[in-house]
Design a protein around this motif. Structure first.
Motif, PDB file in Angstrom:
ATOM      1  N   SER A 138     -13.369  -0.442   7.969  1.00  0.00           N
ATOM      2  CA  SER A 138     -13.504  -0.369   6.513  1.00  0.00           C
ATOM      3  C   SER A 138     -13.488   1.084   6.043  1.00  0.00           C
ATOM      4  N   ARG A 139     -14.125   1.971   6.811  1.00  0.00           N
ATOM      5  CA  ARG A 139     -14.106   3.394   6.468  1.00  0.00           C
ATOM      6  C   ARG A 139     -12.679   3.937   6.502  1.00  0.00           C
ATOM      7  N   LEU A 140     -11.943   3.559   7.541  1.00  0.00           N
ATOM      8  CA  LEU A 140     -10.558   4.025   7.664  1.00  0.00           C
ATOM      9  C   LEU A 140      -9.722   3.511   6.499  1.00  0.00           C
ATOM     10  N   GLU A 141      -9.865   2.238   6.197  1.00  0.00           N
ATOM     11  CA  GLU A 141      -9.090   1.652   5.103  1.00  0.00           C
ATOM     12  C   GLU A 141      -9.455   2.299   3.771  1.00  0.00           C
ATOM     13  N   LEU A 142     -10.742   2.543   3.561  1.00  0.00           N
ATOM     14  CA  LEU A 142     -11.171   3.170   2.311  1.00  0.00           C
ATOM     15  C   LEU A 142     -10.608   4.579   2.179  1.00  0.00           C
ATOM     16  N   ALA A 143     -10.643   5.350   3.258  1.00  0.00           N
ATOM     17  CA  ALA A 143     -10.081   6.701   3.209  1.00  0.00           C
ATOM     18  C   ALA A 143      -8.594   6.659   2.886  1.00  0.00           C
ATOM     19  N   GLY A 144      -7.887   5.704   3.496  1.00  0.00           N
ATOM     20  CA  GLY A 144      -6.457   5.569   3.218  1.00  0.00           C
ATOM     21  C   GLY A 144      -6.189   5.156   1.781  1.00  0.00           C
ATOM     22  N   GLN A 145      -6.961   4.199   1.279  1.00  0.00           N
ATOM     23  CA  GLN A 145      -6.793   3.766  -0.109  1.00  0.00           C
ATOM     24  C   GLN A 145      -7.065   4.911  -1.078  1.00  0.00           C
ATOM     25  N   THR A 146      -8.088   5.712  -0.786  1.00  0.00           N
ATOM     26  CA  THR A 146      -8.422   6.827  -1.665  1.00  0.00           C
ATOM     27  C   THR A 146      -7.308   7.867  -1.680  1.00  0.00           C
ATOM     28  N   ALA A 147      -6.802   8.206  -0.496  1.00  0.00           N
ATOM     29  CA  ALA A 147      -5.724   9.200  -0.422  1.00  0.00           C
ATOM     30  C   ALA A 147      -4.472   8.698  -1.134  1.00  0.00           C
ATOM     31  N   GLN A 148      -4.107   7.454  -0.905  1.00  0.00           N
ATOM     32  CA  GLN A 148      -2.897   6.925  -1.534  1.00  0.00           C
ATOM     33  C   GLN A 148      -3.066   6.783  -3.039  1.00  0.00           C
ATOM     34  N   ALA A 149      -4.271   6.411  -3.479  1.00  0.00           N
ATOM     35  CA  ALA A 149      -4.515   6.339  -4.920  1.00  0.00           C
ATOM     36  C   ALA A 149      -4.413   7.723  -5.558  1.00  0.00           C
ATOM     37  N   GLY A 155       3.264   7.732   3.151  1.00  0.00           N
ATOM     38  CA  GLY A 155       3.763   7.361   4.471  1.00  0.00           C
ATOM     39  C   GLY A 155       2.980   8.025   5.588  1.00  0.00           C
ATOM     40  N   ILE A 156       2.549   9.263   5.371  1.00  0.00           N
ATOM     41  CA  ILE A 156       1.709   9.932   6.365  1.00  0.00           C
ATOM     42  C   ILE A 156       0.385   9.198   6.497  1.00  0.00           C
ATOM     43  N   VAL A 157      -0.172   8.783   5.358  1.00  0.00           N
ATOM     44  CA  VAL A 157      -1.416   8.013   5.391  1.00  0.00           C
ATOM     45  C   VAL A 157      -1.211   6.704   6.150  1.00  0.00           C
ATOM     46  N   ASP A 158      -0.088   6.056   5.920  1.00  0.00           N
ATOM     47  CA  ASP A 158       0.197   4.801   6.631  1.00  0.00           C
ATOM     48  C   ASP A 158       0.233   5.010   8.139  1.00  0.00           C
ATOM     49  N   VAL A 159       0.828   6.120   8.572  1.00  0.00           N
ATOM     50  CA  VAL A 159       0.864   6.403  10.012  1.00  0.00           C
ATOM     51  C   VAL A 159      -0.549   6.617  10.547  1.00  0.00           C
ATOM     52  N   CYS A 160      -1.352   7.376   9.810  1.00  0.00           N
ATOM     53  CA  CYS A 160      -2.728   7.629  10.252  1.00  0.00           C
ATOM     54  C   CYS A 160      -3.517   6.326  10.345  1.00  0.00           C
ATOM     55  N   MET A 161      -3.347   5.463   9.363  1.00  0.00           N
ATOM     56  CA  MET A 161      -4.067   4.192   9.370  1.00  0.00           C
ATOM     57  C   MET A 161      -3.542   3.271  10.474  1.00  0.00           C
ATOM     58  N   ALA A 162      -2.235   3.297  10.704  1.00  0.00           N
ATOM     59  CA  ALA A 162      -1.668   2.466  11.767  1.00  0.00           C
ATOM     60  C   ALA A 162      -2.177   2.888  13.139  1.00  0.00           C
ATOM     61  N   LEU A 163      -2.476   4.174  13.279  1.00  0.00           N
ATOM     62  CA  LEU A 163      -3.004   4.671  14.551  1.00  0.00           C
ATOM     63  C   LEU A 163      -4.519   4.538  14.643  1.00  0.00           C
ATOM     64  N   GLY A 164      -5.131   3.922  13.645  1.00  0.00           N
ATOM     65  CA  GLY A 164      -6.580   3.791  13.659  1.00  0.00           C
ATOM     66  C   GLY A 164      -7.280   5.077  13.291  1.00  0.00           C
ATOM     67  N   GLY A 165      -6.624   5.953  12.542  1.00  0.00           N
ATOM     68  CA  GLY A 165      -7.247   7.193  12.107  1.00  0.00           C
ATOM     69  C   GLY A 165      -7.082   8.332  13.072  1.00  0.00           C
ATOM     70  N   PHE A 169       1.446  -3.481  15.492  1.00  0.00           N
ATOM     71  CA  PHE A 169       2.765  -2.953  15.872  1.00  0.00           C
ATOM     72  C   PHE A 169       3.734  -2.993  14.693  1.00  0.00           C
ATOM     73  N   ARG A 170       3.584  -4.000  13.832  1.00  0.00           N
ATOM     74  CA  ARG A 170       4.388  -3.998  12.607  1.00  0.00           C
ATOM     75  C   ARG A 170       4.074  -2.782  11.759  1.00  0.00           C
ATOM     76  N   ASP A 171       2.767  -2.490  11.622  1.00  0.00           N
ATOM     77  CA  ASP A 171       2.356  -1.347  10.802  1.00  0.00           C
ATOM     78  C   ASP A 171       2.898  -0.041  11.357  1.00  0.00           C
ATOM     79  N   ILE A 172       2.774   0.158  12.672  1.00  0.00           N
ATOM     80  CA  ILE A 172       3.188   1.435  13.230  1.00  0.00           C
ATOM     81  C   ILE A 172       4.706   1.585  13.188  1.00  0.00           C
ATOM     82  N   ARG A 173       5.437   0.482  13.412  1.00  0.00           N
ATOM     83  CA  ARG A 173       6.899   0.578  13.326  1.00  0.00           C
ATOM     84  C   ARG A 173       7.335   0.893  11.900  1.00  0.00           C
ATOM     85  N   SER A 174       6.756   0.178  10.934  1.00  0.00           N
ATOM     86  CA  SER A 174       7.122   0.413   9.538  1.00  0.00           C
ATOM     87  C   SER A 174       6.718   1.815   9.101  1.00  0.00           C
TER      88      SER A 174
END
Length: 500
Positions: free
Chosen positions: A169-180, A459-469, A387-392
């Motif tokens: 949840s912390r990882l997702e929140l950080a990603g949502q905040t950065a993307q917002a 997209g950078i945030v997506d990569v970080c989130m796909a890797l689990g931070g 794996f879908r997330d990291i490929r995309s």
């Protein structure tokens, strides 16, 4: 206690201490995983767990830290971890003997009309009854079939799943905040474009009105110029609404108060063009790295929890054996309560065996097995989505620079085309439709450029989130003996930025 009683007690204690477990042996679900991902351009620095700091924007860092401190959904997630720890503590308590104490002082009077009442000489009937009692009662359910221990193991794994889920949840929140934040900065860029375009078109309208009055421009062309002014004005107001909505959404993410949501605005940092966009990824990352994603870890611990729950359900088919004991005193006179004759005690062994329950235990076992099957399916789906997330994410990141560069070249070309079209129209070489078409394309391309730059950062945030931070993960262990849930909660707390 006779020899037979002592032998029985010793046997029961030995069975309890060496009790078996009826839970199936846990094995991680197997999946066909690639040995490594496709080669990506490497950079020298590793991806840190505080990946948002790599954008070198103090405002973004402040917003993410505020979100991790004050977001209400994250507070709910932490409360769920604390509730899971409390449930585990309750299960652990069931493994130990229970001891309770009672005290009683009771006075009562019987009716004179009670049948069989006896007189003593000439004295009236003694109607009073007095009872004073104190006792300690102990009981212990022997865990011969591992029911209690499997319950404890199940809740341990659920606690760990909740704790890791909190990290997810912390990882997702950080990603949502950065993307917002990036979306808000893109809207700011589009708003600047709309205002600049509106100002240019309003200035141009004054010139064209003068030309129309001088007979150098048709009424049709003048109406088209006015329409384009209103088009830019409409885009400006539409973007203003979007900016307000984006600020409100970001304010909720970072945990602002209702008054702050209504009255304050989000501080701006660097513009999109000033934020670094080079991916920082090692080449050929191993597939096993994805197992360190918190959502995958949490899903696997749920399988382990439901696997232990099968052992709990199986134990319901077997006898329940309990040891009980009582030690106390009872007397009608308080003064003699603690004398030898007032002492009382009891001890015993009780057993219960389910004989007929209408299929309750059988269906309970089938329900436990079905829960594990569902958890296995959810785990496999989580891995597939990872794996879908990291490929995309990698594909988007790989092409993001090319998309932005193409947009920039398009804007430069269209800006030059608009200048040429206006010059040709002024010299009578083309009609005004060519000017309108060039300006519309330029305006649309400038708006698209802001979106492309925001998407590149997202997209950078997506990569970080796909890797689990990142790839600096904390390892958790489950099973019996139990983990220290207090330490686990402290680990979760220390992960908060405000606790450092």
């Amino acid at each position: 206690m006779n020899n037979l009683g002592r032998a029985s007690l010793c046997l029961l204690l030995a069975l309890s201490l060496g009790a078996c477990s009826l839970a199936p042996r846990y094995e991680r679900p197997q999946q066909d995983l690639p040995p490594q991902w496709k080669q990506v351009q490497a950079a020298p620095a590793p991806l840190e767990s505080t990946w948002w700091e790599r954008f070198n924007d103090p405002v973004l860092t402040m917003l993410v830290q505020d979100a991790l401190k004050h977001n209400m959904e994250l507070e709910t997630s932490l409360a769920n971890v604390e509730a899971a720890a409390a449930k585990l503590g309750m299960a652990n308590a069931a493994l130990l003997p229970s001891l309770s104490g009672t005290a009683l002082n009771q006075q009562a009077a019987s009716s004179e009309r009670t049948p069989g009442a006896v007189r003593t000489g000439l004295d009236p009937i003694d109607r009073g009854h007095y009872t004073n009692q104190g006792q300690l009662t102990a009981s212990w359910e022997l865990d011969l079939w591992g029911k209690r221990r499997n319950q404890s193991t199940m809740l341990t794994d659920m606690l760990i799943s909740s704790a890791i889920g909190h990290q997810a949840s912390r990882l997702e929140l950080a990603g949502q905040t950065a993307q917002a934040y990036f979306s808000l900065r893109a809207l700011d860029m589009q708003l600047d474009t709309a205002r600049r375009t509106l100002k240019t078109r309003e200035d141009g309208l004054k010139i064209y009105e003068s030309r129309y009055r001088a007979g150098e421009m048709t009424q049709l062309d003048l109406m088209r110029v006015r329409a384009e002014v209103e088009s830019a004005r409409q885009q400006m107001h539409t973007t203003l609404v979007a900016v307000e909505q984006a600020e409100a959404a970001l304010a909720v993410l970072v945990g602002r108060s209702p008054r702050e949501i209504m009255e304050s605005s989000i501080v701006r940092g660097k513009g999109l063009a000033a934020l670094p966009a080079v991916p920082v990824l090692p080449a050929g990352l191993p597939s096993d790295l994805l197992r360190r994603r918190p959502d995958i870890q949490a899903a696997e611990y749920l399988i382990m929890a439901y696997n232990a729950n099968i052992g709990v359900a199986r134990a319901e088919f077997f006898p329940t054996i309990s040891l009980t004991g009582m030690l106390g005193t009872a007397s009608s006179a308080l003064a003699s309560l603690f004398t030898g004759p007032a002492a009382m005690w009891s001890k015993g062994v009780s057993a219960s065996l389910p004989i007929f329950d209408g299929g309750y235990n059988w269906n309970n076992l089938k329900s436990a097995e079905a829960q594990k099957k569902a958890a296995v399916a959810a785990y496999r789906l989580t891995v597939q989505k990872a794996f879908r997330d990291i490929r995309s994410a990698l594909a988007a990141q790989r092409e993001a620079d090319a998309i932005v560069a193409s947009n920039e070249r398009q804007v430069a070309s269209l800006r030059r085309a608009a200048e040429v079209a206006r010059l040709q129209y002024s010299n009578g070489y083309t009609d005004y439709l060519s000017v309108l078409d060039a300006e519309r394309q330029l305006f649309s391309a400038e708006l698209s450029l802001a979106t492309a730059m925001s998407s590149r950062l997202s997209g950078i945030v997506d990569v970080c989130m796909a890797l689990g931070g990142g790839w600096e993960s904390r390892e958790f262990s489950a099973g019996f003996p139990l983990v220290n849930q207090e330490k686990l909660l402290r680990d979760v707390e220390t992960a908060r930025p405000d606790s450092k």
